[in-house]
Design a protein around this motif. Structure first.
Motif, PDB file in Angstrom:
ATOM      1  N   VAL A  44      34.645 112.999 -32.796  1.00 36.43           N
ATOM      2  CA  VAL A  44      33.879 113.392 -33.973  1.00 36.43           C
ATOM      3  C   VAL A  44      33.944 112.310 -35.048  1.00 36.43           C
ATOM      4  CG1 VAL A  44      34.082 114.938 -35.955  1.00 36.43           C
ATOM      5  CG2 VAL A  44      33.856 115.886 -33.667  1.00 36.43           C
ATOM      6  N   GLN A  45      35.123 111.731 -35.225  1.00 39.37           N
ATOM      7  CA  GLN A  45      35.263 110.682 -36.234  1.00 39.37           C
ATOM      8  C   GLN A  45      34.418 109.465 -35.859  1.00 39.37           C
ATOM      9  OE1 GLN A  45      36.910 107.581 -35.911  1.00 39.37           O
ATOM     10  NE2 GLN A  45      37.068 106.993 -38.072  1.00 39.37           N
ATOM     11  N   GLN A  46      34.486 109.094 -34.572  1.00 38.96           N
ATOM     12  CA  GLN A  46      33.722 107.935 -34.108  1.00 38.96           C
ATOM     13  C   GLN A  46      32.222 108.186 -34.254  1.00 38.96           C
ATOM     14  OE1 GLN A  46      34.996 104.737 -32.469  1.00 38.96           O
ATOM     15  NE2 GLN A  46      36.350 105.481 -34.045  1.00 38.96           N
ATOM     16  N   ALA A  47      31.774 109.384 -33.874  1.00 43.22           N
ATOM     17  CA  ALA A  47      30.356 109.712 -33.988  1.00 43.22           C
ATOM     18  C   ALA A  47      29.927 109.679 -35.452  1.00 43.22           C
ATOM     19  CB  ALA A  47      30.075 111.075 -33.371  1.00 43.22           C
ATOM     20  N   GLY A  48      30.764 110.242 -36.318  1.00 44.51           N
ATOM     21  CA  GLY A  48      30.452 110.266 -37.746  1.00 44.51           C
ATOM     22  C   GLY A  48      30.397 108.880 -38.350  1.00 44.51           C
ATOM     23  N   ALA A  49      31.182 107.967 -37.762  1.00 50.98           N
ATOM     24  CA  ALA A  49      31.221 106.598 -38.274  1.00 50.98           C
ATOM     25  C   ALA A  49      30.128 105.743 -37.638  1.00 50.98           C
ATOM     26  CB  ALA A  49      32.591 105.986 -38.025  1.00 50.98           C
ATOM     27  N   GLY A  50      29.245 106.380 -36.847  1.00 57.96           N
ATOM     28  CA  GLY A  50      28.122 105.659 -36.270  1.00 57.96           C
ATOM     29  C   GLY A  50      28.457 104.848 -35.030  1.00 57.96           C
ATOM     30  N   ALA A  51      29.441 105.316 -34.254  1.00 57.41           N
ATOM     31  CA  ALA A  51      29.877 104.535 -33.090  1.00 57.41           C
ATOM     32  C   ALA A  51      28.905 104.648 -31.920  1.00 57.41           C
ATOM     33  CB  ALA A  51      31.262 104.988 -32.651  1.00 57.41           C
ATOM     34  N   GLY A  52      28.051 105.659 -31.917  1.00 53.50           N
ATOM     35  CA  GLY A  52      27.188 105.877 -30.756  1.00 53.50           C
ATOM     36  C   GLY A  52      27.869 106.781 -29.749  1.00 53.50           C
ATOM     37  N   ILE A  53      27.041 107.377 -28.867  1.00 57.76           N
ATOM     38  CA  ILE A  53      27.561 108.379 -27.928  1.00 57.76           C
ATOM     39  C   ILE A  53      28.571 107.772 -26.958  1.00 57.76           C
ATOM     40  CG2 ILE A  53      26.924 109.872 -25.994  1.00 57.76           C
ATOM     41  CD1 ILE A  53      24.389 110.574 -27.477  1.00 57.76           C
ATOM     42  N   ALA A  54      28.250 106.634 -26.361  1.00 63.29           N
ATOM     43  CA  ALA A  54      29.108 106.048 -25.327  1.00 63.29           C
ATOM     44  C   ALA A  54      30.504 105.744 -25.878  1.00 63.29           C
ATOM     45  CB  ALA A  54      28.465 104.792 -24.758  1.00 63.29           C
ATOM     46  N   ALA A  55      30.568 105.094 -27.022  1.00 64.11           N
ATOM     47  CA  ALA A  55      31.869 104.721 -27.579  1.00 64.11           C
ATOM     48  C   ALA A  55      32.663 105.960 -27.996  1.00 64.11           C
ATOM     49  CB  ALA A  55      31.690 103.783 -28.771  1.00 64.11           C
ATOM     50  N   SER A  56      31.974 106.970 -28.548  1.00 61.37           N
ATOM     51  CA  SER A  56      32.661 108.192 -28.977  1.00 61.37           C
ATOM     52  C   SER A  56      33.252 108.925 -27.784  1.00 61.37           C
ATOM     53  CB  SER A  56      31.691 109.125 -29.712  1.00 61.37           C
ATOM     54  OG  SER A  56      31.057 108.454 -30.761  1.00 61.37           O
TER      55      SER A  56
END
Lengths: 91, 231
Positions: free
Chosen positions: B62-74
């Motif tokens: 959730v943090q990664q997605a919120g920070a704009g990491a993209g689906i794959a990285a999250s």
């Protein structure tokens, strides 16, 4: 994102349940798997501190001290948030 | 107090996990606040709790997605954190072994740190616990986790201006607390230092994207732990 994480997580849990003894419980692979969560979380703290100024560093140090002293997640969050808020207000 | 035949089944598992469920509830509330900040709705977080059901991986994704990491990285970050579940379910594989496939699947999905540890502790004391005990504890844990996380998202919606309140720092503080809880002693020092150094080095010196250096740093730190003989 949620569906992919759910499918992958279930696959990991079910693989362990079904493969059982085939999964090494000691040796390099098991040690690496055991160490992975801690390393990832530390890497995550590092990424969040990449652009930290002295305020973030100070609040982080305070939160870390509380985490070590209390081992309590909400308490650590409250102190961290309060510290960064106070530092941004006053300085 | 001689135990009844059913005393080590579903109800016993749920009862034994109850004290731990309080901690789960508080942790869930905190996660809900973070998830709301990352732009997730109560429904999304409720569904996520049921289908993923792995707290720290949900936080990191959730943090990664919120920070704009993209689906794959999250997803990658969350799954990497969950690889340890392989060792957890493997260590109690006999519990799922004599069950029909759907019971084995349900039991595996409901296995988390808490009910796994309780199962091992109960067995160490000679109690004949198995699938029912595991699933009883897991069901109560999941209900607590989902209820608390959804409540956290709903509460957060009522809050003004997260950044002005310092809420953006909540994730960092939460991860610091999780890191401290994962510290097992001096043998962790070198792998952790490697992870942090790889992230800083990769981003600062090579200009690599932070979301991917997170995974690289975590994996390299774990590799160091695996290759060392004293780990």
């Amino acid at each position: 994102m949620i569906a992919a994480l759910a499918a992958g997580t279930f696959a990991i849990r079910f693989a362990g349940a079904r493969l059982g003894q085939a999964i090494p419980t000691e040796g390099p692979m098991a040690r690496a798997l055991t160490a992975l969560p801690g390393c990832l979380i530390v890497a995550l703290v590092a990424t969040s501190m990449l652009n930290a100024g002295w305020r973030e560093a100070t609040a982080g140090a305070l939160a870390l001290a509380v985490a070590v002293a209390t081992r309590n997640l909400p308490a650590t969050m409250i102190v961290g948030i309060a510290a960064i808020w106070a530092l941004r207000q006053g300085l | 107090m001689p135990p009844l035949p059913s005393a080590d089944g579903f109800a016993a598992g749920a009862r034994d996990v109850l004290p731990l469920a309080f901690g789960t509830a508080v942790y869930g509330l905190a996660f809900g606040l973070l998830a709301a900040q990352a732009g997730f709705s109560p429904l999304q977080i409720g569904v996520m709790g049921v289908v993923v059901y792995a707290g720290s991986s949900q936080i990191i994704a959730v943090q990664q997605a919120g920070a704009g990491a993209g689906i794959a990285a999250s997803v990658f970050a969350g799954l990497a954190l969950n690889l340890r579940l392989l060792l957890i379910t493997a260590s109690i594989h006999d519990v799922y072994a004599r069950q029909p496939w759907w019971k084995a699947a349900l039991g595996a999905h409901l296995t988390a740190d808490e009910n796994w540890a309780l199962l091992l502790a109960a067995r160490a004391r000679g109690r004949p616990v198995g699938w029912g005990y595991l699933v009883g504890g897991g069901a109560l844990q999941m209900a607590t986790w989902c209820g608390a996380t959804v409540l956290g998202v709903v509460f957060a919606a009522a809050m003004p201006e997260p950044r002005a309140l310092g809420m953006d720092f909540a994730f960092t503080a939460a991860f610091l607390a999780i890191a401290v809880s994962l510290w097992r002693g001096r043998s962790d020092l070198l792998p952790w230092a490697v992870s942090a150094a790889v992230v800083f080095g990769g981003v600062r010196l090579l200009g690599a994207p932070p979301h991917w250096m997170l995974a690289v740093g975590g994996v390299l730190g774990a590799a160091v732990a695996g290759l060392r003989r004293d780990g």
